[in-house]
Design a protein around this motif. Sequence first.
Motif, PDB file in Angstrom:
ATOM      1  N   UNK A  99       0.867  -1.182   0.000  1.00 30.54           N
ATOM      2  CA  UNK A  99       0.000   0.000   0.000  1.00 30.54           C
ATOM      3  C   UNK A  99       0.907   1.237   0.000  1.00 30.54           C
ATOM      4  N   UNK A 100       0.877   2.011  -1.083  1.00 27.37           N
ATOM      5  CA  UNK A 100       1.690   3.228  -1.178  1.00 27.37           C
ATOM      6  C   UNK A 100       0.852   4.425  -0.749  1.00 27.37           C
ATOM      7  N   UNK A 101       1.173   4.954   0.403  1.00 28.13           N
ATOM      8  CA  UNK A 101       0.469   6.127   0.913  1.00 28.13           C
ATOM      9  C   UNK A 101       1.399   7.330   0.789  1.00 28.13           C
ATOM     10  N   UNK A 102       0.829   8.527   0.899  1.00 28.56           N
ATOM     11  CA  UNK A 102       1.690   9.712   0.856  1.00 28.56           C
ATOM     12  C   UNK A 102       0.950  10.913   0.334  1.00 28.56           C
ATOM     13  N   UNK A 103       1.590  12.073   0.440  1.00 32.12           N
ATOM     14  CA  UNK A 103       0.930  13.320   0.060  1.00 32.12           C
ATOM     15  C   UNK A 103       0.671  13.412  -1.436  1.00 32.12           C
ATOM     16  N   UNK A 104      -0.162  14.352  -1.792  1.00 31.03           N
ATOM     17  CA  UNK A 104      -0.365  14.689  -3.205  1.00 31.03           C
ATOM     18  C   UNK A 104       0.956  15.236  -3.737  1.00 31.03           C
ATOM     19  N   UNK A 105       1.386  14.716  -4.869  1.00 33.32           N
ATOM     20  CA  UNK A 105       2.595  15.257  -5.493  1.00 33.32           C
ATOM     21  C   UNK A 105       3.892  14.757  -4.872  1.00 33.32           C
ATOM     22  N   UNK A 106       3.815  13.753  -4.007  1.00 38.51           N
ATOM     23  CA  UNK A 106       5.048  13.249  -3.391  1.00 38.51           C
ATOM     24  C   UNK A 106       5.819  12.326  -4.335  1.00 38.51           C
ATOM     25  N   UNK A 107       5.132  11.845  -5.375  1.00 41.08           N
ATOM     26  CA  UNK A 107       5.807  10.997  -6.360  1.00 41.08           C
ATOM     27  C   UNK A 107       5.391   9.542  -6.307  1.00 41.08           C
ATOM     28  N   UNK A 108       4.242   9.262  -5.727  1.00 39.47           N
ATOM     29  CA  UNK A 108       3.784   7.872  -5.585  1.00 39.47           C
ATOM     30  C   UNK A 108       3.651   7.170  -6.939  1.00 39.47           C
ATOM     31  N   UNK A 109       2.986   7.841  -7.882  1.00 37.58           N
ATOM     32  CA  UNK A 109       2.735   7.206  -9.176  1.00 37.58           C
ATOM     33  C   UNK A 109       4.041   6.952  -9.920  1.00 37.58           C
ATOM     34  N   UNK A 110       4.911   7.948  -9.945  1.00 38.05           N
ATOM     35  CA  UNK A 110       6.185   7.792 -10.658  1.00 38.05           C
ATOM     36  C   UNK A 110       7.017   6.675 -10.035  1.00 38.05           C
ATOM     37  N   UNK A 111       6.992   6.603  -8.714  1.00 35.83           N
ATOM     38  CA  UNK A 111       7.723   5.548  -8.018  1.00 35.83           C
ATOM     39  C   UNK A 111       7.194   4.170  -8.432  1.00 35.83           C
ATOM     40  N   UNK A 112       5.889   4.035  -8.466  1.00 34.72           N
ATOM     41  CA  UNK A 112       5.286   2.760  -8.868  1.00 34.72           C
ATOM     42  C   UNK A 112       5.642   2.447 -10.322  1.00 34.72           C
ATOM     43  N   UNK A 113       5.638   3.462 -11.173  1.00 39.18           N
ATOM     44  CA  UNK A 113       6.010   3.245 -12.581  1.00 39.18           C
ATOM     45  C   UNK A 113       7.438   2.705 -12.679  1.00 39.18           C
ATOM     46  N   UNK A 114       8.350   3.293 -11.898  1.00 48.40           N
ATOM     47  CA  UNK A 114       9.746   2.833 -11.911  1.00 48.40           C
ATOM     48  C   UNK A 114       9.853   1.392 -11.417  1.00 48.40           C
ATOM     49  N   UNK A 115       9.102   1.093 -10.360  1.00 53.67           N
ATOM     50  CA  UNK A 115       9.161  -0.263  -9.790  1.00 53.67           C
ATOM     51  C   UNK A 115       8.652  -1.287 -10.803  1.00 53.67           C
ATOM     52  N   UNK A 116       7.594  -0.939 -11.504  1.00 56.73           N
ATOM     53  CA  UNK A 116       7.056  -1.853 -12.530  1.00 56.73           C
ATOM     54  C   UNK A 116       8.135  -2.123 -13.591  1.00 56.73           C
ATOM     55  N   UNK A 117       8.769  -1.036 -14.046  1.00 51.93           N
ATOM     56  CA  UNK A 117       9.783  -1.190 -15.101  1.00 51.93           C
ATOM     57  C   UNK A 117      11.015  -1.952 -14.607  1.00 51.93           C
ATOM     58  N   UNK A 118      11.284  -1.851 -13.297  1.00 55.78           N
ATOM     59  CA  UNK A 118      12.471  -2.509 -12.744  1.00 55.78           C
ATOM     60  C   UNK A 118      12.241  -3.983 -12.438  1.00 55.78           C
ATOM     61  N   UNK A 119      10.993  -4.417 -12.512  1.00 60.03           N
ATOM     62  CA  UNK A 119      10.668  -5.811 -12.173  1.00 60.03           C
ATOM     63  C   UNK A 119      10.003  -6.512 -13.364  1.00 60.03           C
TER      64      UNK A 119
END
Length: 213
Positions: A36-56
């Motif tokens: 579960x990725x929680x965090x503020x608006x604009x903290x980078x949650x979506x981009x982080x998930x995108x990177x993780x998908x590409x890295x796996x």
Amino acid sequence: MHKIDASLARDIYAENQALAQGIQDTLHSHGILSFDFMGSIGSGKTLLIEHLIDSLPKRNIGVIVGDVMGDDDYKRIKLHDVPVVNINTGKECHLDAHLIHHALSQLNLSAIDLLFIENIGNLVCPADFPLGTDRRIVIISVTEGDDMVRKHPLIFQIADAIVINKIDLADIIGVSIPKIMGDINHLGRKTTFLTDAKSGTGLDKLLAWLTSQ
Ligand code: MG
């Protein structure tokens, strides 16, 4: 009056907890590890998930994205060629186990082994509503200032890991990472990662932790 409100809140939390347990059981029965990725608006949650998908590339990843409105994040995740479900909460400031239960019925659980859930962007409401994931991660960025942890201690307390993102901007905007780390250490020992999701800095360590769970 306050007593009634408090018991109603307890009922809501208890119902969510029971549903979350059911979700965890379902995910485990399919051999799915979930975050579960929680965090503020604009903290980078979506981009982080995108990177993780590409890295796996060898993992079968499913994603559930929550936003109050719209499908912007859904479209971004979709570009990475993984199954993704969009949840719009309308007014609610958090996802809950009931919403996840329904979202899971739209995923083929036999075809995934890793589930990422992006929660609604804020540091308050998601803390009270576990979703049945194995781990909860909270992401903040230095652009929010260096007092985020002391102002919202609960979500950091319940998190299994903390990501401080956009660290490349800390010096430019005069934010002290040691001060943030000091506030985190005050809460107890926490697995913390310093990242810049845009350039990829620090993501290797987060990835190693994630895959070791
Ligand atoms: Mg997002």
